[in-house]
Motif scaffolding. Sequence first.
Motif, short mmCIF file in Angstrom:
data_model
loop_
_atom_site.label_atom_id
_atom_site.label_comp_id
_atom_site.label_asym_id
_atom_site.label_seq_id
_atom_site.Cartn_x
_atom_site.Cartn_y
_atom_site.Cartn_z
N PRO A 16 0.83 -1.21 0.00
CA PRO A 16 0.00 0.00 0.00
C PRO A 16 0.86 1.26 0.00
N LEU A 17 0.39 2.28 -0.71
CA LEU A 17 1.10 3.54 -0.80
C LEU A 17 0.83 4.44 0.40
N GLY A 18 -0.31 4.21 1.06
CA GLY A 18 -0.65 4.98 2.25
C GLY A 18 -0.78 6.46 1.95
N ALA A 19 -0.17 7.29 2.80
CA ALA A 19 -0.27 8.74 2.67
C ALA A 19 0.35 9.25 1.37
N ALA A 20 1.22 8.46 0.74
CA ALA A 20 1.87 8.88 -0.51
C ALA A 20 1.00 8.64 -1.75
N LEU A 21 -0.17 8.01 -1.59
CA LEU A 21 -1.02 7.68 -2.74
C LEU A 21 -1.33 8.88 -3.63
N ARG A 39 -0.21 -1.12 -11.85
CA ARG A 39 -0.70 -0.64 -10.57
C ARG A 39 -1.62 0.52 -10.88
N LEU A 40 -2.91 0.32 -10.62
CA LEU A 40 -3.93 1.34 -10.83
C LEU A 40 -4.01 2.20 -9.58
N VAL A 41 -3.91 3.51 -9.75
CA VAL A 41 -4.02 4.45 -8.64
C VAL A 41 -5.15 5.42 -8.95
N LEU A 42 -6.16 5.46 -8.07
CA LEU A 42 -7.30 6.35 -8.26
C LEU A 42 -7.63 7.08 -6.96
N PRO A 43 -7.58 8.41 -6.97
CA PRO A 43 -8.04 9.16 -5.80
C PRO A 43 -9.57 9.01 -5.66
N GLU A 63 -5.42 -1.21 -1.51
CA GLU A 63 -5.81 -0.29 -0.44
C GLU A 63 -6.99 0.53 -0.90
N GLY A 64 -7.76 1.02 0.07
CA GLY A 64 -8.93 1.82 -0.26
C GLY A 64 -10.12 0.96 -0.64
N VAL A 65 -11.06 1.57 -1.36
CA VAL A 65 -12.27 0.87 -1.79
C VAL A 65 -12.57 1.26 -3.23
N LEU A 66 -12.81 0.25 -4.07
CA LEU A 66 -13.16 0.46 -5.47
C LEU A 66 -14.54 -0.08 -5.76
N ASP A 67 -15.23 0.59 -6.65
CA ASP A 67 -16.49 0.06 -7.19
C ASP A 67 -16.21 -0.32 -8.64
N VAL A 68 -16.32 -1.60 -8.95
CA VAL A 68 -16.11 -2.09 -10.30
C VAL A 68 -17.48 -2.47 -10.86
N THR A 69 -17.90 -1.78 -11.91
CA THR A 69 -19.19 -2.06 -12.53
C THR A 69 -18.96 -2.97 -13.73
N VAL A 70 -19.62 -4.11 -13.71
CA VAL A 70 -19.48 -5.10 -14.77
C VAL A 70 -20.85 -5.36 -15.37
N GLU A 71 -21.02 -4.96 -16.61
CA GLU A 71 -22.30 -5.14 -17.31
C GLU A 71 -23.47 -4.66 -16.45
N GLY A 72 -23.30 -3.50 -15.82
CA GLY A 72 -24.38 -2.89 -15.05
C GLY A 72 -24.47 -3.34 -13.60
N THR A 73 -23.67 -4.33 -13.19
CA THR A 73 -23.69 -4.81 -11.81
C THR A 73 -22.48 -4.26 -11.07
N SER A 74 -22.72 -3.69 -9.90
CA SER A 74 -21.66 -3.07 -9.11
C SER A 74 -21.03 -4.10 -8.17
N ASP A 98 -9.58 6.87 -1.67
CA ASP A 98 -8.29 6.78 -2.34
C ASP A 98 -7.91 5.30 -2.41
N ALA A 99 -7.51 4.84 -3.59
CA ALA A 99 -7.30 3.40 -3.76
C ALA A 99 -6.18 3.10 -4.74
N SER A 100 -5.57 1.94 -4.52
CA SER A 100 -4.66 1.39 -5.52
C SER A 100 -4.98 -0.08 -5.67
N ALA A 101 -4.72 -0.60 -6.87
CA ALA A 101 -5.04 -1.99 -7.17
C ALA A 101 -4.00 -2.55 -8.13
N LEU A 102 -3.82 -3.85 -8.05
CA LEU A 102 -2.97 -4.55 -8.99
C LEU A 102 -3.89 -5.13 -10.06
N VAL A 103 -3.66 -4.73 -11.31
CA VAL A 103 -4.50 -5.17 -12.42
C VAL A 103 -3.66 -6.04 -13.35
#
Length: 109
Positions: A16-21, A39-43, A63-74, A98-103
């Motif tokens: 996690p990047l933490g405060a440096a995100l 590495r996807l980084v999204l504020p 880290e953080g929380v992401l909402d991934v919408t797939v064919e209309g489903t969250s 604030d989130a980061s993810a490995l894609v």
Amino acid sequence: MALPHASPGQAIDVRPLGAALPQHKTTALFKAGDLEVMRLVLPAGRSLPVHQVAGEITVQCIEGVLDVTVEGTSHRLQAGELLYLAGGVPHGVTALQDASALVTVALRR
């Protein structure tokens, strides 16, 4: 100037990047013949519009929380959770915090 990709056998820090995100941007970690890892980084509040890629994908929230919408489903992803998507499926991503993810993307030729 493009950032160098990791070489085979080279360790990559994906903690996690933490405060440096907020100072980081999305980066490609490596790209091989059949696989790309980023590495996807999204504020919070930022998103990637609905799109699709030919190959299969995994999104692992670091880290953080992401909402991934797939064919209309969250799908709400929190740190430590992984989502698998089949190739060609339309999807979009929004950071709820604030989130980061490995894609990972399986490349189709």
